[in-house]
Design an enzyme around this catalytic site. Sequence first.
Site, PDB file in Angstrom:
ATOM      1  N   ASP A 226      31.783  20.608  14.858  1.00 30.28           N
ATOM      2  CA  ASP A 226      30.342  20.325  14.833  1.00 30.28           C
ATOM      3  C   ASP A 226      29.750  20.423  16.240  1.00 30.28           C
ATOM      4  O   ASP A 226      30.427  20.155  17.227  1.00 30.28           O
ATOM      5  CB  ASP A 226      30.134  18.902  14.271  1.00 30.28           C
ATOM      6  CG  ASP A 226      28.710  18.681  13.800  1.00 30.28           C
ATOM      7  OD1 ASP A 226      27.918  19.648  13.793  1.00 30.28           O
ATOM      8  OD2 ASP A 226      28.379  17.537  13.448  1.00 30.28           O
TER       9      ASP A 226
ATOM     10  N   ASN B  46      26.162  24.657   3.488  1.00 28.63           N
ATOM     11  CA  ASN B  46      25.599  25.459   4.594  1.00 28.63           C
ATOM     12  C   ASN B  46      24.694  26.604   4.116  1.00 28.63           C
ATOM     13  O   ASN B  46      23.941  27.172   4.904  1.00 28.63           O
ATOM     14  CB  ASN B  46      26.706  26.043   5.488  1.00 28.63           C
ATOM     15  CG  ASN B  46      27.335  25.031   6.432  1.00 28.63           C
ATOM     16  OD1 ASN B  46      28.479  25.184   6.848  1.00 28.63           O
ATOM     17  ND2 ASN B  46      26.600  23.965   6.787  1.00 28.63           N
TER      18      ASN B  46
HETATM   19  C1  FPP Z   1      28.626  23.192  13.056  1.00 24.96           C
HETATM   20  O1  FPP Z   1      27.720  23.299  14.094  1.00 24.96           O
HETATM   21  C2  FPP Z   1      29.388  24.406  12.873  1.00 24.96           C
HETATM   22  C3  FPP Z   1      29.296  25.233  11.775  1.00 24.96           C
HETATM   23  C4  FPP Z   1      28.385  24.969  10.649  1.00 24.96           C
HETATM   24  C5  FPP Z   1      30.085  26.463  11.649  1.00 24.96           C
HETATM   25  C6  FPP Z   1      31.383  26.548  12.382  1.00 24.96           C
HETATM   26  C7  FPP Z   1      31.728  27.985  12.504  1.00 24.96           C
HETATM   27  C8  FPP Z   1      32.306  28.581  13.576  1.00 24.96           C
HETATM   28  C9  FPP Z   1      32.789  27.846  14.748  1.00 24.96           C
HETATM   29  C10 FPP Z   1      32.466  30.076  13.633  1.00 24.96           C
HETATM   30  C11 FPP Z   1      33.224  30.761  12.538  1.00 24.96           C
HETATM   31  C12 FPP Z   1      34.517  30.150  12.134  1.00 24.96           C
HETATM   32  C13 FPP Z   1      35.768  30.708  12.254  1.00 24.96           C
HETATM   33  C14 FPP Z   1      36.952  30.010  11.643  1.00 24.96           C
HETATM   34  C15 FPP Z   1      36.023  31.967  12.982  1.00 24.96           C
HETATM   35  P1  FPP Z   1      26.171  23.064  13.793  1.00 24.96           P
HETATM   36  O2  FPP Z   1      25.524  24.383  13.654  1.00 24.96           O
HETATM   37  O3  FPP Z   1      26.022  22.166  12.597  1.00 24.96           O
HETATM   38  O4  FPP Z   1      25.730  22.346  15.103  1.00 24.96           O
HETATM   39  P2  FPP Z   1      24.582  21.241  15.276  1.00 24.96           P
HETATM   40  O5  FPP Z   1      24.982  20.062  14.435  1.00 24.96           O
HETATM   41  O6  FPP Z   1      24.612  20.964  16.726  1.00 24.96           O
HETATM   42  O7  FPP Z   1      23.306  21.889  14.813  1.00 24.96           O
END
Ligand code: FPP
Length: 247
Positions: free
Chosen positions: A18, A66
């Site tokens: 996250d 998501n």
């Molecule tokens: C949360 O950050 C993260 C995600 C929803 C996606 C995670 C995906 C990756 C790291 C890339 C692809 C994965 C792989 C396995 C290659 P957020 O966007 O919710 O952050 P925030 O809470 O700060 O808005």
Amino acid sequence: MPEFIPANVPNHVAIIMDGNGRWANARGLPRTMGHRKGVEAVRAAVKTAADLGIRYLTLFAFSSENWSRPEAEVTDLMGLLKAFIRRDLADLHRENVRIRVIGDRANLRGDILPLLIEAEETTSANTGITLVIAFNYGARDELARAMRRLATEVAAGRLRPDDITAERINATIDTAGIPDPDLILRTSGEERLSNFLLWQGAYSELLFIPELWPDFTRETFLAAIEKYASRERRFGGLSQPTLAVGS
Ligand code: FPP
């Protein structure tokens, strides 16, 4: 300074990655840049976990919730996952990493599903760390899908209701054959499970750390493992009695 690696390294670590959006916002960058940097943190995390002797690493890459994000961000996340598999599959295979994917595979559009299946099939005989990618995953959805499958078996007379035990449920959910996570780790300071591994995490240690996912380095991972190693797990039982000296 040599790295300190504790003796009781967890067998299975599951991570809620996250904070990509906040990492980008803090730098005045678009959220997608946070996800891009997040992929680099994924590569480093797989390597660190393998080096530490962790046998299973589960990463929450995309939740069934998501899809409600803006379409451009959803497309970008899909693109990053596809690019990761296309670019990194050969390296992961060479490094003996086995890939498993959990989550709902129905109704996935485009070429994502064939890629995920290719990753699983190419690496299925590997004996190193298992990288479990949670994609289009939500724990309640996973349990509902498993219950529908079990109900179908009961309705067809192939199972009795009494056959539905915890073991049978374990063998029916997406993580069949994968041991429960010893540690569930979430970055970015949020302290929630957000529909991640709700059944499997019944006895997991939970660790919430302030670092945003793109800042998750080898050192951050080692510090988390050290914290885990200092905890006592009782699984509903009692502490081991301390033996009196001389007894
Ligand atoms: C949360 O950050 C993260 C995600 C929803 C996606 C995670 C995906 C990756 C790291 C890339 C692809 C994965 C792989 C396995 C290659 P957020 O966007 O919710 O952050 P925030 O809470 O700060 O808005």
